[in-house]
Each structure stands twice: as C-alpha cells, then as structure tokens.
Design a protein around this motif. Sequence first.
Motif, PDB file in Angstrom:
ATOM      1  N   TYR A 105      47.304 -43.147  55.993  1.00 53.34           N
ATOM      2  CA  TYR A 105      47.836 -42.405  54.923  1.00 53.34           C
ATOM      3  C   TYR A 105      47.456 -40.879  55.186  1.00 53.34           C
ATOM      4  O   TYR A 105      47.932 -39.961  54.499  1.00 53.34           O
ATOM      5  CB  TYR A 105      46.876 -42.818  53.717  1.00 53.34           C
ATOM      6  N   MET A 106      46.621 -40.566  56.342  1.00 58.24           N
ATOM      7  CA  MET A 106      46.027 -39.429  56.546  1.00 58.24           C
ATOM      8  C   MET A 106      46.536 -38.142  57.349  1.00 58.24           C
ATOM      9  O   MET A 106      46.435 -36.931  57.058  1.00 58.24           O
ATOM     10  CB  MET A 106      44.727 -39.468  57.338  1.00 58.24           C
ATOM     11  N   HIS A 107      48.107 -38.449  57.690  1.00 58.02           N
ATOM     12  CA  HIS A 107      48.587 -37.475  58.591  1.00 58.02           C
ATOM     13  C   HIS A 107      50.133 -37.526  58.253  1.00 58.02           C
ATOM     14  O   HIS A 107      50.603 -36.788  59.131  1.00 58.02           O
ATOM     15  CB  HIS A 107      48.046 -37.716  60.199  1.00 58.02           C
TER      16      HIS A 107
ATOM     17  N   VAL B 140      42.431 -39.272  49.267  1.00 59.11           N
ATOM     18  CA  VAL B 140      41.801 -39.104  50.502  1.00 59.11           C
ATOM     19  C   VAL B 140      42.583 -38.294  51.410  1.00 59.11           C
ATOM     20  O   VAL B 140      42.020 -37.907  52.470  1.00 59.11           O
ATOM     21  CB  VAL B 140      41.207 -40.333  51.251  1.00 59.11           C
ATOM     22  N   SER B 141      43.841 -38.323  51.479  1.00 60.63           N
ATOM     23  CA  SER B 141      44.764 -37.730  52.643  1.00 60.63           C
ATOM     24  C   SER B 141      44.919 -36.487  52.315  1.00 60.63           C
ATOM     25  O   SER B 141      45.444 -35.975  51.572  1.00 60.63           O
ATOM     26  CB  SER B 141      46.052 -38.836  52.346  1.00 60.63           C
TER      27      SER B 141
ATOM     28  N   TYR C 257      39.948 -34.608  44.380  1.00 61.97           N
ATOM     29  CA  TYR C 257      38.528 -35.157  44.545  1.00 61.97           C
ATOM     30  C   TYR C 257      38.813 -36.455  45.589  1.00 61.97           C
ATOM     31  O   TYR C 257      39.902 -36.727  45.809  1.00 61.97           O
ATOM     32  CB  TYR C 257      37.958 -36.134  43.584  1.00 61.97           C
ATOM     33  N   ARG C 258      37.912 -36.591  46.417  1.00 58.52           N
ATOM     34  CA  ARG C 258      37.855 -37.719  47.452  1.00 58.52           C
ATOM     35  C   ARG C 258      37.607 -39.273  46.813  1.00 58.52           C
ATOM     36  O   ARG C 258      37.920 -40.009  47.277  1.00 58.52           O
ATOM     37  CB  ARG C 258      37.070 -37.535  48.889  1.00 58.52           C
ATOM     38  N   GLN C 259      36.772 -39.124  45.784  1.00 62.52           N
ATOM     39  CA  GLN C 259      36.422 -40.327  44.985  1.00 62.52           C
ATOM     40  C   GLN C 259      36.140 -40.187  43.784  1.00 62.52           C
ATOM     41  O   GLN C 259      35.781 -39.072  43.007  1.00 62.52           O
ATOM     42  CB  GLN C 259      34.986 -40.751  45.667  1.00 62.52           C
TER      43      GLN C 259
END
Length: 412
Positions: free
Chosen positions: A64-66, A143-144, A184-186
């Motif tokens: 999912y990150m890139h 998170v991405s 937010y990340r979480q």
Amino acid sequence: MLRTRTWLPLAKNLRFYYTVKTGQTTKDPHQVSKQIYSRIKATGPITVADYMKEVLISPTGGYYMHRDVFGESGDFITSPELNQMFGEMVAIWFLNEWSKVGSPKPLQIVELGPGRGTLSQDLLRIFDHFGALQSASLHLVEVSPVLSDIQAKRLCIQTENIVDPTSVIYRQGISHEGIPVKWYRQFDDVPDMFTLLVAHEFFDALPVHKYQKTDDGYREVLVDVDSNKEHSFRYVVARDETPTSKLFIKPTEKREHLEVSPESLILCKKISEKLEMNGGLALIADYGHSGTGTDTFRAFKKHKLHDPLVEPGTADLTADVDFNELKRCATEAGGVIAFGPITQRDFLLKMGIEHRYKALEANAKPEQLEGLKYGYRMMTDKDQMGERFKFLALVPSVLEKILEKYPVVGFH
Ligand SMILES: C[S@@+](CC[C@H](N)C(=O)[O-])C[C@H]1O[C@@H](n2cnc3c(N)ncnc32)[C@H](O)[C@@H]1O
C-alpha cells in the motif's frame, strides 16, 4: 470457499465525475521479498500476521505504501470507487442516526483506511448538501504516503505536511467544503470527540494469524523460506503451540482451519471505548463471516487471485473479517451495542439506493448508463458484492431506549 474482492471485466465510466490517476511503483519490486527472506533466514519462520503486515505496510516497499492500487489499472476495485451511490447511502445513514441523537456538535467524521478518499469525498458532499458541516472536521487514518497524497488532492483545496516529529498528525488541510482535514497513522491518535466513524474494506487488510487442526491440537501456520528456490516462501505448521494459539483458540473450536486477527479485535475495542466515552456511531463494512470462515487468506493482483507467497509486495493480501468476534469485542464491556451484520444488499436497499439509481438513470448521458447500471448491480446483486459484504453498526449503549423506539435505520 474463496471470495473475490472484485470482478472483471470492468465497465467504462464507473464514476461520473473524476478521472483515475495512474499509480507509481517502487524502484525494486522484490524489495519486500528480500527483506522477508533475510528476516526468516536470520530468525526462523514468521507468523502469517507478521508476513501480512510486512508485505502490506512495510515502509520500504509495502504493497500500500508506494502506489495507487485501485481501479482498472490497479489490482481491485471497491464499492465507493464503483459509484457515488454507495457513499451517498452511507452518508444518509449517518445523517439520519446523528439527527436522532440531536446532531451533536462539534462533529468529527473519521474514516479508517480511506484508499483514494472517494468515500470521504461522497460523505462530505452529502453532509454539505444537507448543511451538516458547520463545526465539523474530517480525520483520516492512513499509513500510506502515496494514498494520503491522493486523498489530499481529491479532498482538499490545500494541504501541508507536518514535519514536527512529536505531532501525531502528519498532514493537514482544508476541504473543498471548507472544513479541516487531518491525517493520522493510527486510530489511537484521533481526538476524543463525538465521532461518526466509517471503515470500509479496512479490517480485511489487518493481519491475521492462521491455525490448522492437527492430531496434537491446533497449531499455527507459519511462513518459512523455500530452500529449493531463492526468495521463495512456503507454509509450515508449527510443531508446538505458539503463544497466540494458546491464547486465541477456544476449547469449543471445531474448524479444520481458522484465522484470528488480534489487531482487528483490539481496534474494535478501542472504537467502542471512544464511542462510549465521547458519543458517536460507527459503521464497519467489509466482506466477512459470522465465525464460520476457514481458509480465507488470499492475494489479488490485476483483478485476479494470486498466490499470497509469490512476489510479496506486488499483490494485495486480504482475509475475511470475522464479524462475530468483532461484535463480541465491541460489546463485551457493555458500553456499546451492535447491530448486524447485515448484507450490503439489505443495507443499500433499505437506505433507498433503488430510488437514487432511478434518479441518476433519468439524468445520465447515454455514455454513462452502462457504468451506472454496472455499479448498481455489482453493489447490490446477491452473487456479487450484495451478499459477500456485510455491515455492522456500533452505537453507545446509553441510546438503547431511544433505539427501541426509533430503531437504527437499515438494520431492522
Ligand atoms: C482495501 S483499501 C480500502 C480503501 C477504501 N476504504 C475503499 O473502500 O476504497 C485499505 C486501506 O487501508 C489502508 N491501510 C491498510 N492497512 C492499514 C493500517 N494498518 N493502518 C492504517 N491504514 C491502513 C490502506 O493504505 C488503504 O487506504
């Protein structure tokens, strides 16, 4: 039985009002594979949950990150991406239930795992239409970095990255409707305030542990390297009990295979605690089962099923959500009551999607009709997303008496 995330061929003109951005890819598509290979070589087999987490959200090469993973050029498509009607029905549900409790303000709209930001965009559009955005803000848990970029472009007139390492917010902006948007990340970092929370196809991306029944009892399924081929993986069954198999397998368990997602259960508990403490409503929509699912861990690449252990980081990994367990965790402390799970078809039909479809059809250009009809059928047909996807609603227990008189729309 395996369930598919999506179905091809995709019709043209799925959505009316935006074009799809093509994705970026990482420089080395084998990055994650190499990382996991070295890790297992150094410390031994890892749990499927650890494998899934590393593959999906590892900062260096996680799936999912890139890149943008959605749509025709990606690996799968989701209901909000198919048609605006999905987000509209969800928005109407929230507006209805929110007004039932007196439309408390300030209002915080929270989406977990917003993907391209399409569902949030539809929610804001409908809330704005009904004048419900005064004192409102949007909070996205993502998170991405690449997907948060896409969300920012879709939702905001302007955004800025927050570089302060002590800040739990990593990006903020102002939406087209003029309300603050924060990333937010979480979930833990989302402020304590009256909340309308939606999670669509989020829980299915959270890591699961896998277990298999053996003559000696339940044992955890692990991922090991395949010594016959470099950077290849295979499943092995743990010889002894693992800490999680001792903790999570119930004495009454009968299934040959099963999956448990502690991360999902903890998150569900946290959502319930926030709802109880600050007030609010949550809607969790995903594909899933009611405690009967077995071997559902799978991968998707270019709209086709893919072996989860092959080329990790290049395909989406997912597992069906156990709604029984989510419900148990959400309600066991007594602060929250749960409604559902009901099927997506039931939810959408009870929210009046048929009428909306007819109105859109009456105003659609000829070239839009195919996409509109296709989206409607995919979302509601029993043999498509209509029955596979389920909706679960969480509401603070203090509302029980009101809800007996005015039941939660769509769930009765
Ligand atoms: C399957 S997509 C669903 C996207 C969107 N809800 C939709 O229905 O189109 C999963 C989303 O959750 C995000 N995600 C996955 N794991 C996450 C985690 N552990 N924490 C926060 N976001 C996560 C992904 O980056 C992506 O935005």
